[in-house]
Design a protein around this motif. Structure first.
Motif, PDB file in Angstrom:
ATOM      1  N   ARG A 400      -1.777   6.769  -4.026  1.00 58.51           N
ATOM      2  CA  ARG A 400      -2.118   5.772  -3.010  1.00 58.51           C
ATOM      3  C   ARG A 400      -3.193   4.838  -3.539  1.00 58.51           C
ATOM      4  O   ARG A 400      -4.108   5.273  -4.239  1.00 58.51           O
ATOM      5  CB  ARG A 400      -2.622   6.457  -1.737  1.00 58.51           C
ATOM      6  CG  ARG A 400      -1.532   7.197  -1.006  1.00 58.51           C
ATOM      7  CD  ARG A 400      -2.001   7.722   0.348  1.00 58.51           C
ATOM      8  NE  ARG A 400      -0.845   8.183   1.116  1.00 58.51           N
ATOM      9  CZ  ARG A 400      -0.316   9.408   1.007  1.00 58.51           C
ATOM     10  NH1 ARG A 400      -0.854  10.285   0.194  1.00 58.51           N
ATOM     11  NH2 ARG A 400       0.744   9.740   1.714  1.00 58.51           N
ATOM     12  N   CYS A 401      -3.061   3.561  -3.172  1.00 64.74           N
ATOM     13  CA  CYS A 401      -4.033   2.560  -3.616  1.00 64.74           C
ATOM     14  C   CYS A 401      -5.253   2.621  -2.699  1.00 64.74           C
ATOM     15  O   CYS A 401      -5.126   2.569  -1.487  1.00 64.74           O
ATOM     16  CB  CYS A 401      -3.414   1.170  -3.563  1.00 64.74           C
ATOM     17  SG  CYS A 401      -4.603  -0.137  -3.884  1.00 64.74           S
ATOM     18  N   SER A 402      -6.415   2.767  -3.317  1.00 65.46           N
ATOM     19  CA  SER A 402      -7.633   2.869  -2.503  1.00 65.46           C
ATOM     20  C   SER A 402      -8.023   1.520  -1.894  1.00 65.46           C
ATOM     21  O   SER A 402      -8.839   1.458  -0.992  1.00 65.46           O
ATOM     22  CB  SER A 402      -8.786   3.404  -3.346  1.00 65.46           C
ATOM     23  OG  SER A 402      -9.003   2.566  -4.459  1.00 65.46           O
ATOM     24  N   ALA A 403      -7.423   0.425  -2.388  1.00 65.44           N
ATOM     25  CA  ALA A 403      -7.763  -0.892  -1.844  1.00 65.44           C
ATOM     26  C   ALA A 403      -6.870  -1.261  -0.671  1.00 65.44           C
ATOM     27  O   ALA A 403      -7.336  -1.719   0.358  1.00 65.44           O
ATOM     28  CB  ALA A 403      -7.657  -1.947  -2.936  1.00 65.44           C
ATOM     29  N   CYS A 404      -5.538  -1.051  -0.826  1.00 64.33           N
ATOM     30  CA  CYS A 404      -4.621  -1.494   0.230  1.00 64.33           C
ATOM     31  C   CYS A 404      -3.866  -0.325   0.861  1.00 64.33           C
ATOM     32  O   CYS A 404      -3.104  -0.524   1.796  1.00 64.33           O
ATOM     33  CB  CYS A 404      -3.636  -2.517  -0.330  1.00 64.33           C
ATOM     34  SG  CYS A 404      -2.420  -1.810  -1.452  1.00 64.33           S
ATOM     35  N   HIS A 405      -4.080   0.896   0.342  1.00 66.28           N
ATOM     36  CA  HIS A 405      -3.455   2.129   0.852  1.00 66.28           C
ATOM     37  C   HIS A 405      -1.952   2.197   0.608  1.00 66.28           C
ATOM     38  O   HIS A 405      -1.286   3.071   1.149  1.00 66.28           O
ATOM     39  CB  HIS A 405      -3.743   2.333   2.347  1.00 66.28           C
ATOM     40  CG  HIS A 405      -5.186   2.614   2.635  1.00 66.28           C
ATOM     41  ND1 HIS A 405      -5.613   3.234   3.775  1.00 66.28           N
ATOM     42  CD2 HIS A 405      -6.307   2.347   1.926  1.00 66.28           C
ATOM     43  CE1 HIS A 405      -6.930   3.330   3.750  1.00 66.28           C
ATOM     44  NE2 HIS A 405      -7.378   2.786   2.646  1.00 66.28           N
ATOM     45  N   VAL A 414      -1.881  -1.196 -12.351  1.00 70.15           N
ATOM     46  CA  VAL A 414      -2.051  -2.303 -11.411  1.00 70.15           C
ATOM     47  C   VAL A 414      -1.243  -2.016 -10.148  1.00 70.15           C
ATOM     48  O   VAL A 414      -0.042  -1.746 -10.229  1.00 70.15           O
ATOM     49  CB  VAL A 414      -1.590  -3.644 -12.046  1.00 70.15           C
ATOM     50  CG1 VAL A 414      -1.685  -4.772 -11.031  1.00 70.15           C
ATOM     51  CG2 VAL A 414      -2.426  -3.960 -13.275  1.00 70.15           C
ATOM     52  N   CYS A 415      -1.917  -2.069  -8.993  1.00 66.08           N
ATOM     53  CA  CYS A 415      -1.229  -1.810  -7.730  1.00 66.08           C
ATOM     54  C   CYS A 415      -0.178  -2.891  -7.500  1.00 66.08           C
ATOM     55  O   CYS A 415      -0.470  -4.074  -7.573  1.00 66.08           O
ATOM     56  CB  CYS A 415      -2.221  -1.794  -6.567  1.00 66.08           C
ATOM     57  SG  CYS A 415      -1.419  -1.730  -4.963  1.00 66.08           S
ATOM     58  N   GLU A 416       1.072  -2.453  -7.208  1.00 61.54           N
ATOM     59  CA  GLU A 416       2.158  -3.414  -7.015  1.00 61.54           C
ATOM     60  C   GLU A 416       1.983  -4.196  -5.732  1.00 61.54           C
ATOM     61  O   GLU A 416       2.518  -5.288  -5.586  1.00 61.54           O
ATOM     62  CB  GLU A 416       3.495  -2.668  -6.956  1.00 61.54           C
ATOM     63  CG  GLU A 416       4.035  -2.354  -8.317  1.00 61.54           C
ATOM     64  CD  GLU A 416       5.335  -1.599  -8.246  1.00 61.54           C
ATOM     65  OE1 GLU A 416       5.464  -0.748  -7.332  1.00 61.54           O
ATOM     66  OE2 GLU A 416       6.205  -1.838  -9.092  1.00 61.54           O
ATOM     67  N   SER A 417       1.222  -3.618  -4.819  1.00 68.88           N
ATOM     68  CA  SER A 417       1.104  -4.272  -3.525  1.00 68.88           C
ATOM     69  C   SER A 417      -0.063  -5.259  -3.468  1.00 68.88           C
ATOM     70  O   SER A 417       0.079  -6.347  -2.943  1.00 68.88           O
ATOM     71  CB  SER A 417       0.989  -3.192  -2.456  1.00 68.88           C
ATOM     72  OG  SER A 417       0.210  -3.606  -1.401  1.00 68.88           O
ATOM     73  N   CYS A 418      -1.216  -4.887  -4.023  1.00 62.97           N
ATOM     74  CA  CYS A 418      -2.368  -5.800  -3.905  1.00 62.97           C
ATOM     75  C   CYS A 418      -2.870  -6.313  -5.251  1.00 62.97           C
ATOM     76  O   CYS A 418      -3.722  -7.185  -5.295  1.00 62.97           O
ATOM     77  CB  CYS A 418      -3.507  -5.137  -3.136  1.00 62.97           C
ATOM     78  SG  CYS A 418      -4.379  -3.876  -4.071  1.00 62.97           S
ATOM     79  N   GLY A 419      -2.338  -5.797  -6.339  1.00 63.49           N
ATOM     80  CA  GLY A 419      -2.724  -6.335  -7.651  1.00 63.49           C
ATOM     81  C   GLY A 419      -4.038  -5.812  -8.200  1.00 63.49           C
ATOM     82  O   GLY A 419      -4.454  -6.229  -9.273  1.00 63.49           O
TER      83      GLY A 419
HETATM   84 ZN   LIG Z   1      -3.273  -1.901  -3.617  1.00 66.18          ZN
END
Ligand SMILES: [Zn+2]
Length: 455
Positions: A400-405, A414-419
């Motif tokens: 899970r991305c800690s920035a956008c979850h 690199v998170c695919e959702s928020c970069g």
């Molecule tokens: Zn993210």
């Protein structure tokens, strides 16, 4: 000085008195005759008349000077009030921006522009007002005009970066960010944005240099910088391997592991390369160390691969060695259950799953239980029971991305959702706290370097 002046006055008064006496002693007559007109007077009167004429001349000259000078003074007063009005428009415009009223802000910006001859100040207001109104072209024009002014160039760049990112023009944004970074490498948002953009475009080496500058400027904490550097090295190791340079790939992976052995991605990378180079024993050591810090199913799989053991029954013993350091952990029990299941040890698999699930088994535990019952050819009702429990069971840990979850199937830098870079952690849902609003994320690059570490 005063003495000399007094002396001169005395001398002048003396000369005048002597002159008057001299004239009185020699009374002469002056007769002016001009075209039938005749004037008889004394020399004394004529001299007085000449003196009066001179004085009148001087007075007229002074009046003329005063009249000619007046418009300038008047203009000055007028300019002052113009400037005051301009600043008032500017202030009201900024207040309108703060209040989110774009139309009002643009009206004030236009008037301030007309009244003030200070483009930098009015440009900023115009740009912000245009942005609020969604007038992209005007905003871009204003931001670009700001680049002409040394003091405003940095603010202009910030606007242009945000604008380019919103337009999805990554390359343009990167160019502006590099210019901003050259101007002020000590500004946090510049370092963060440039780093994120370099990471998003796969410029790992450049990103590492930006990170190091950020660390020197104390923009990134030492701990966060350590993890980010390790993850950048993981990416550089992958590039090295893709380029056929296994030795360099291994060197980068080793350096990364020295920095952040608690990162699953780092341990996996090093173990993969160690296995590839035929050094399974060392790969097992690498994986054991990270299992004690952050157990993960991928590590267990690599551990079996590193052991070179293909007999399913012997694999159970191997995984037991890996999990010995954290026997109580859910991941340890799940790894053992899986390997027991593959070896056909139904009872043992059930036992590990019971230990993993406790009173409230997660989705993964329920699914594995269903699989055990299915493969053990037990009652079909039991299989259905576990599958229906899985539907309502608590969610498991996942990437899970800690920035956008956002949830990801597998780890990526690199998170695919928020970069954001390096924000994927192996966590249960709801363990990160609040999600940042989207506008605070990629454009200002404040996520990557500020989010929680670990996992
Ligand atoms: Zn993210």
């Amino acid at each position: 000085m005063t003495f000399i002046r007094t002396l001169i006055w005395f001398v002048l008064a003396g000369v005048a008195m002597l002159g008057a006496v001299w004239l009185a002693e020699r009374p002469g007559n002056v007769t002016v005759q001009w075209r039938g007109w005749r004037l008889d007077t004394s020399v004394g009167v004529l001299l007085v008349a000449v003196l009066i004429l001179i004085l009148v001349g001087i007075a007229l000259w002074l009046v003329y000077r005063w009249i000619m000078g007046a418009p300038g003074a008047l203009m000055e007063g007028w300019g002052e009030s113009r400037r005051r009005k301009g600043y008032r428009e500017l202030t009201q415009g900024l207040a309108a921006v703060a209040a989110g009223d774009g139309t009002e802000a643009q009206r004030h910006a236009r008037r301030a522009e007309q009244l003030l001859s200070e483009p930098p100040l009015t440009l900023l207001l115009s740009a912000q007002a245009a942005q609020l109104n969604g007038d992209r072209d005007s905003a871009t024009r204003a931001f670009k005009a700001m680049l002409e002014d040394d003091e405003m160039a940095f603010l202009g760049l910030r606007g242009l970066i945000a604008q380019s990112l919103r337009d999805g023009n990554q390359q343009q944004a990167l160019t502006y960010a590099q210019r901003a970074f050259a101007l002020r490498p000590q500004t946090p948002w510049v370092v963060h944005s440039l780093f994120d953009m370099q990471a998003q475009t796969g410029q790992w080496k450049a990103a590492q240099e930006t990170l190091e500058t950020g660390m020197r400027q104390k923009v990134v904490s030492a701990d966060r910088a350590r993890t980010l550097r390790a993850l950048l090295l993981v990416e550089r190791s992958r590039s090295g391997e893709n380029d056929g340079n296994d030795a360099q790939a291994l060197a980068f992976a080793r350096e990364a592991f020295g920095l952040a052995p608690e990162r699953i991605a780092v341990a996996s990378r090093l173990a993969e390369l160690q296995i590839k180079s035929g050094d399974g024993k060392r790969a097992m050591k690498t994986l054991e160390k990270t299992w004690s810090l952050a157990p993960h199913p991928d590590l267990a799989e690599l551990y079996i691969k590193a052991s070179g053991e293909s007999d399913p029954l012997k694999q159970v013993g191997i995984v037991r060695r890996l999990t010995a350091q954290r026997p109580e952990d859910l991941e340890s029990n799940l790894a053992l259950a899986k390997v027991a299941l593959d070896a056909g040890l139904w009872g043992e698999a059930r036992r590990y799953l019971d230990a993993a699930g406790g009173s409230n088994p997660t989705v993964r535990v329920c699914r594995l239980m269903a699989e055990v019952e299915e493969r053990a050819q037990s009652d079909q009702a039991k299989v259905h029971d576990w599958l229906s429990r899985a539907a309502h069971a608590p969610a498991d840990k996942a990437w899970r991305c800690s920035a956008c979850h956002a949830h990801h199937e597998s780890w990526r830098s690199v998170c695919e959702s928020c970069g954001a870079f390096g924000t994927l952690h192996w966590r249960a849902p709801g363990t990160f706290g609040q999600v940042l609003p989207p506008e605070a994320r990629p454009a200002l690059g404040m996520t990557t370097m500020n989010t929680v570490s670990g996992g």
